[in-house]
Write an enzyme that holds these catalytic residues in place. Structure first.
Site, PDB file in Angstrom:
ATOM      1  N   PHE A  12       0.800  -1.384  -0.212  1.00 54.79           N
ATOM      2  CA  PHE A  12      -0.037  -0.156   0.016  1.00 54.79           C
ATOM      3  C   PHE A  12       0.907   1.118   0.132  1.00 54.79           C
ATOM      4  O   PHE A  12       0.926   2.033  -0.986  1.00 54.79           O
ATOM      5  CB  PHE A  12      -0.973  -0.014   1.042  1.00 54.79           C
ATOM      6  CG  PHE A  12      -1.521   1.288   1.635  1.00 54.79           C
ATOM      7  CD1 PHE A  12      -2.099   2.246   0.870  1.00 54.79           C
ATOM      8  CD2 PHE A  12      -1.507   1.737   2.910  1.00 54.79           C
ATOM      9  CE1 PHE A  12      -2.539   3.437   1.006  1.00 54.79           C
ATOM     10  CE2 PHE A  12      -1.949   2.899   3.303  1.00 54.79           C
ATOM     11  CZ  PHE A  12      -2.680   3.620   2.266  1.00 54.79           C
ATOM     12  N   TYR A 146       5.112  -7.914  15.416  1.00 54.49           N
ATOM     13  CA  TYR A 146       5.332  -6.831  14.791  1.00 54.49           C
ATOM     14  C   TYR A 146       6.147  -5.729  15.345  1.00 54.49           C
ATOM     15  O   TYR A 146       7.036  -5.054  14.984  1.00 54.49           O
ATOM     16  CB  TYR A 146       3.958  -6.309  14.175  1.00 54.49           C
ATOM     17  CG  TYR A 146       3.998  -5.031  13.383  1.00 54.49           C
ATOM     18  CD1 TYR A 146       4.674  -5.100  12.093  1.00 54.49           C
ATOM     19  CD2 TYR A 146       3.430  -3.837  13.904  1.00 54.49           C
ATOM     20  CE1 TYR A 146       4.479  -3.976  11.241  1.00 54.49           C
ATOM     21  CE2 TYR A 146       3.430  -2.776  13.107  1.00 54.49           C
ATOM     22  CZ  TYR A 146       4.026  -2.773  11.581  1.00 54.49           C
ATOM     23  OH  TYR A 146       3.763  -1.768  10.808  1.00 54.49           O
ATOM     24  N   LYS A 150       9.930  -4.251  14.779  1.00 53.66           N
ATOM     25  CA  LYS A 150      10.099  -2.928  14.449  1.00 53.66           C
ATOM     26  C   LYS A 150      10.940  -2.128  15.372  1.00 53.66           C
ATOM     27  O   LYS A 150      11.959  -1.314  14.931  1.00 53.66           O
ATOM     28  CB  LYS A 150       8.742  -2.204  14.178  1.00 53.66           C
ATOM     29  CG  LYS A 150       7.867  -2.528  13.042  1.00 53.66           C
ATOM     30  CD  LYS A 150       8.660  -2.228  11.803  1.00 53.66           C
ATOM     31  CE  LYS A 150       7.689  -2.420  10.630  1.00 53.66           C
ATOM     32  NZ  LYS A 150       8.365  -1.913   9.192  1.00 53.66           N
TER      33      LYS A 150
END
Ligand code: UDP
Length: 309
Positions: A12, A146, A150
């Site tokens: 995206f 996640y 990160k």
């Protein structure tokens, strides 16, 4: 002509970045393993002779022959539903993938930009979140794959900057929306829009009093570019500080789509952050950047795009 490698370039945000960079006159190499990315997002760029698509998983050694001026590392699942379904690839792309991309940046003497996230703040105890806040993350919870990937990615990026003197940038990206989100990626914007367009009930999780702040993708991409060419090496928040409750967001979507949908309440997912709003003082001061699109303008464009689909 400058050359940029965009990992996750068929995703995206990655695909919007590919558009932006080719428009700026850069040569763009888009790399994606297409796990959550989609070639449909970049099909229109395939005829551009300064654009190249390479199908590759960046957790494996990245072999690029050309000179590279910029590496924008955007490869990663980003929707809570996606990364909870594939936590191990998510951990691997944040760690091994970031290591490979940094190694490439070192070899090519390229500027490196990491797509980090507001998730590194976890369920924040400070609102809005400034870059100086260290966060409140549950490392062993379902979102840990996640968030911690990160956080590791930020740590190794700073290590490459300090030890190898790579010119690194860290963008902490807050909730972003716009055309090319997957209708079924589970995130609140595509989910509510598609439910409303079908006159199906909008599924508000919990009591809907949790907050998010939504940034339109064109604003975000501009902020990314400004950060890329800046002299800043410390993390910078990029997002829209216009905070709202999920329940109010649902009502806004119903109104903007002229929908007959009702609202139903579902169980709140585990570790769902209760508040989220970027403090963008640093981006305003140091990048001269702030989002321009109002929520209504951005949502109308996004709704139009989903309708067309
Ligand atoms: N949410 C919701 N209904 C949905 C999808 C999401 O109420 O069908 C809520 C979710 O619980 C969260 C917010 O919307 O509080 C944003 O969720 P999203 O998955 O978009 O991303 P997050 O910001 O949590 O990473």
């Amino acid at each position: 002509m400058k050359t940029a490698l965009v990992t996750g370039g068929a995703g995206f945000i990655g695909s919007h970045l590919c558009d932006y960079l080719t428009d700026k006159g850069l040569k763009v190499i888009c790399m994606d393993n297409l796990i959550t990315g989609n070639k449909g997002n970049i099909n229109h760029l395939m005829k551009n002779k300064h654009f190249e698509f390479v199908k590759h998983d960046v957790t494996e050694f990245i072999d690029v022959r050309e000179k590279l001026d910029y590496i924008l590392h955007f490869a990663s699942p980003a929707s809570p539903i996606d990364y909870q379904k594939i936590p191990i690839p998510t951990l691997k792309v944040g760690s091994l993938g970031t290591h490979n991309a940094l190694g490439l940046a070192l070899k090519k003497k390229a500027v490196f930009l990491l797509a980090s996230t507001s998730e590194i703040y976890g369920d924040p105890l400070v609102n809005p979140q400034p870059e100086s806040y260290w966060g409140n993350v549950n490392p062993v919870g379902v979102r840990g794959c996640y968030d911690e990937a990160k956080r590791f990615a930020e740590a190794i990026t700073m290590a490459y900057h300090r030890i190898h003197k790579v010119n690194t940038k860290i963008a902490r990206i807050f909730n972003t929306y716009g055309p090319r989100m997957r209708a079924n990626d589970g995130r609140v914007v595509p989910t509510f829009i598609n439910q409303a367009l079908k006159n199906e009930p909008l599924t508000v999780f919990g009591d809907g009093r949790q907050t998010r702040s939504f940034c339109y993708v064109s604003d975000l991409v501009e902020g990314i570019y400004k950060l890329l060419v800046s002299g800043i090496n410390e993390p910078v928040n990029l997002g829209n500080p216009d905070e709202m409750r999920v329940i109010d967001f649902a009502e806004k979507i119903i109104k903007l789509t002229d929908s007959k949908s009702k609202i139903v309440f579902k169980e709140l997912p585990v570790d769902d952050p209760r508040v989220r709003r970027p403090d963008i003082t640093k981006a305003i001061k140091e990048l001269n950047w702030k989002p321009k699109a109002s929520l209504e303008t951005g949502l109308r464009k996004t709704i139009g795009w989903f309708k067309q689909k």
